[in-house]
Structure formats: C-alpha cells, structure tokens
Motif scaffolding. Structure first.
Motif, PDB file in Angstrom:
ATOM      1  N   MET A  73       0.667  -1.422   0.097  1.00 22.56           N
ATOM      2  CA  MET A  73       0.305   0.252  -0.010  1.00 22.56           C
ATOM      3  C   MET A  73       1.028   1.400   0.178  1.00 22.56           C
ATOM      4  O   MET A  73       2.578   1.194   0.700  1.00 22.56           O
ATOM      5  N   GLU A  74       0.366   2.211  -0.205  1.00 20.38           N
ATOM      6  CA  GLU A  74       0.749   3.831  -0.513  1.00 20.38           C
ATOM      7  C   GLU A  74       1.295   4.331   1.411  1.00 20.38           C
ATOM      8  O   GLU A  74       0.626   4.386   1.863  1.00 20.38           O
ATOM      9  N   ALA A  75       2.167   4.769   1.868  1.00 19.10           N
ATOM     10  CA  ALA A  75       2.904   5.292   2.647  1.00 19.10           C
ATOM     11  C   ALA A  75       2.386   6.966   3.142  1.00 19.10           C
ATOM     12  O   ALA A  75       2.444   7.375   4.040  1.00 19.10           O
ATOM     13  N   GLY A  76       2.470   7.220   1.534  1.00 13.43           N
ATOM     14  CA  GLY A  76       2.775   8.769   1.948  1.00 13.43           C
ATOM     15  C   GLY A  76       4.105   9.288   0.801  1.00 13.43           C
ATOM     16  O   GLY A  76       4.465   8.470   0.268  1.00 13.43           O
ATOM     17  N   PHE A  77       3.251  10.855  -0.089  1.00 10.61           N
ATOM     18  CA  PHE A  77       4.037  10.460  -1.469  1.00 10.61           C
ATOM     19  C   PHE A  77       4.140   9.439  -2.383  1.00 10.61           C
ATOM     20  O   PHE A  77       4.872   9.448  -3.393  1.00 10.61           O
ATOM     21  N   TRP A  78       2.682   8.633  -2.554  1.00 10.08           N
ATOM     22  CA  TRP A  78       3.344   8.131  -3.389  1.00 10.08           C
ATOM     23  C   TRP A  78       4.441   6.844  -3.533  1.00 10.08           C
ATOM     24  O   TRP A  78       4.722   6.255  -3.763  1.00 10.08           O
ATOM     25  N   ARG A  79       4.410   6.156  -2.352  1.00 10.90           N
ATOM     26  CA  ARG A  79       5.521   5.354  -1.966  1.00 10.90           C
ATOM     27  C   ARG A  79       5.245   3.860  -1.025  1.00 10.90           C
ATOM     28  O   ARG A  79       3.799   4.423  -0.534  1.00 10.90           O
ATOM     29  N   ARG A  80       5.740   3.382  -1.055  1.00 11.73           N
ATOM     30  CA  ARG A  80       5.536   2.782  -0.867  1.00 11.73           C
ATOM     31  C   ARG A  80       5.713   1.753   0.627  1.00 11.73           C
ATOM     32  O   ARG A  80       6.646   2.554   0.914  1.00 11.73           O
ATOM     33  N   CYS A  81       4.828   1.491   1.535  1.00 14.43           N
ATOM     34  CA  CYS A  81       4.455   1.082   2.553  1.00 14.43           C
ATOM     35  C   CYS A  81       5.805   0.363   2.815  1.00 14.43           C
ATOM     36  O   CYS A  81       5.709  -0.595   2.484  1.00 14.43           O
ATOM     37  N   SER A  82       6.817   0.561   4.019  1.00  9.49           N
ATOM     38  CA  SER A  82       7.882  -0.067   4.082  1.00  9.49           C
ATOM     39  C   SER A  82       7.695  -1.383   5.601  1.00  9.49           C
ATOM     40  O   SER A  82       8.680  -1.848   5.505  1.00  9.49           O
ATOM     41  N   ARG A  83       6.588  -1.272   6.029  1.00 12.62           N
ATOM     42  CA  ARG A  83       5.924  -2.473   6.592  1.00 12.62           C
ATOM     43  C   ARG A  83       6.042  -3.711   6.543  1.00 12.62           C
ATOM     44  O   ARG A  83       5.762  -4.039   4.996  1.00 12.62           O
ATOM     45  N   PRO A  84       6.210  -4.971   7.368  1.00 14.84           N
ATOM     46  CA  PRO A  84       5.817  -6.302   6.919  1.00 14.84           C
ATOM     47  C   PRO A  84       4.067  -6.508   6.681  1.00 14.84           C
ATOM     48  O   PRO A  84       3.437  -6.034   7.327  1.00 14.84           O
ATOM     49  N   ALA A  85       3.997  -7.227   5.475  1.00 15.58           N
ATOM     50  CA  ALA A  85       3.067  -7.852   5.531  1.00 15.58           C
ATOM     51  C   ALA A  85       2.298  -8.350   6.100  1.00 15.58           C
ATOM     52  O   ALA A  85       2.996  -9.267   6.668  1.00 15.58           O
ATOM     53  N   GLU A  86       1.293  -8.024   7.077  1.00 15.33           N
ATOM     54  CA  GLU A  86       0.404  -8.744   7.575  1.00 15.33           C
ATOM     55  C   GLU A  86      -0.798  -9.618   7.732  1.00 15.33           C
ATOM     56  O   GLU A  86      -1.117 -10.910   7.807  1.00 15.33           O
ATOM     57  N   HIS A  87      -1.595  -9.332   5.971  1.00 16.06           N
ATOM     58  CA  HIS A  87      -2.700  -9.435   5.232  1.00 16.06           C
ATOM     59  C   HIS A  87      -3.171  -9.591   3.807  1.00 16.06           C
ATOM     60  O   HIS A  87      -2.167  -8.702   3.725  1.00 16.06           O
ATOM     61  N   GLY A  88      -3.602 -10.205   3.990  1.00 12.59           N
ATOM     62  CA  GLY A  88      -3.681 -10.170   2.649  1.00 12.59           C
ATOM     63  C   GLY A  88      -5.707  -9.520   2.657  1.00 12.59           C
ATOM     64  O   GLY A  88      -6.565  -9.661   2.753  1.00 12.59           O
ATOM     65  N   ASP A  89      -4.906  -8.551   1.492  1.00  9.03           N
ATOM     66  CA  ASP A  89      -6.753  -7.466   1.800  1.00  9.03           C
ATOM     67  C   ASP A  89      -7.165  -7.759  -0.083  1.00  9.03           C
ATOM     68  O   ASP A  89      -6.077  -7.678  -1.005  1.00  9.03           O
ATOM     69  N   HIS A  90      -8.184  -7.695  -0.452  1.00 10.61           N
ATOM     70  CA  HIS A  90      -9.280  -7.235  -1.639  1.00 10.61           C
ATOM     71  C   HIS A  90      -8.634  -5.651  -1.923  1.00 10.61           C
ATOM     72  O   HIS A  90      -8.942  -5.424  -1.068  1.00 10.61           O
ATOM     73  N   PHE A  91      -7.625  -5.981  -2.793  1.00 11.92           N
ATOM     74  CA  PHE A  91      -7.922  -4.267  -3.335  1.00 11.92           C
ATOM     75  C   PHE A  91      -8.962  -3.715  -4.414  1.00 11.92           C
ATOM     76  O   PHE A  91      -9.600  -2.398  -3.522  1.00 11.92           O
ATOM     77  N   TYR A  92     -10.261  -4.305  -4.332  1.00 10.43           N
ATOM     78  CA  TYR A  92     -11.415  -4.111  -4.253  1.00 10.43           C
ATOM     79  C   TYR A  92     -12.361  -5.052  -4.320  1.00 10.43           C
ATOM     80  O   TYR A  92     -11.905  -6.031  -3.983  1.00 10.43           O
TER      81      TYR A  92
END
Length: 113
Positions: free
Chosen positions: A34-53
């Motif tokens: 996901m986006e963290a701000g200023f269109w950058r990718r979030c740097s945290r580890p992924a914990e969830h599988g999210d439905h984009f839509y």
C-alpha cells in the motif's frame, strides 16, 4: 454503502486460500504494497491479504485482487474503493519487484450474475 448490485456481484469465497496468500505474499516480498505517503510504498511487513477491490463491493477473491498489507494500511483502507490513480501507482510500483513473467495488474471485480 452497499447496494443490491454489489451483493449480486459478491464472490462466493471471501477468504483467500493458503496458496493465494502464499503466492501474494511472495510476490510482495513480505512487504506491504500500500501507499505510505507521497506515493511511496509502505515499508512495514505485510500481515494481511487484502482485497484491492473490496469483497463487499464485488471484488473477487483472486490473486489478481490480492494486495499484501500491513495491519495499519489494511485498517486505513477499510472497504473503500481505490481510485484509478491508486491502482495505476501500485501497478507501477509492482514493476520494481514482480518477476518479469509475473503480472503487475491489480484489482478484479465479479461480473453481475
């Protein structure tokens, strides 16, 4: 707000399979997409599988609609439908870490039945 068209459009399966989670997390390298701000990718580890839509709005439970997300980004997105610009930016970022034979496209919605 959920309307009758969205309910008819819902995928029968809401949860991603173990295989889909494994493949989606591997594709993301275990990092939130996901986006963290200023269109950058979030740097945290992924914990969830999210439905984009969002599933509640007719998003399919498929690998194409799978986005790896940290808990914070997953809560922030909630059941909102991402904008076309957000979709374009995540696809552009995926080009940096998805293998050349992998798909960078994101988002898939069920057709009306």
């Amino acid at each position: 707000m959920i309307n009758a068209r969205d309910v008819r459009r819902r995928d029968l399966a809401r949860r991603f399979s173990r295989q889909q989670r494994r493949e989606g997390m591997a594709r993301a390298g275990g990092q939130c997409e996901m986006e963290a701000g200023f269109w950058r990718r979030c740097s945290r580890p992924a914990e969830h599988g999210d439905h984009f839509y969002p599933w509640s709005k007719g998003g399919s439970t498929s690998l194409q609609n799978f986005v790896a997300a940290c808990a914070r980004c997953n809560r922030a997105k909630s059941a909102r439908i991402p904008s076309p610009g957000q979709q374009e930016r995540i696809e552009r970022r995926r080009r940096d870490y998805v293998t050349p034979d992998g798909s960078v496209s994101v988002g898939e919605r069920q057709s009306l039945r």
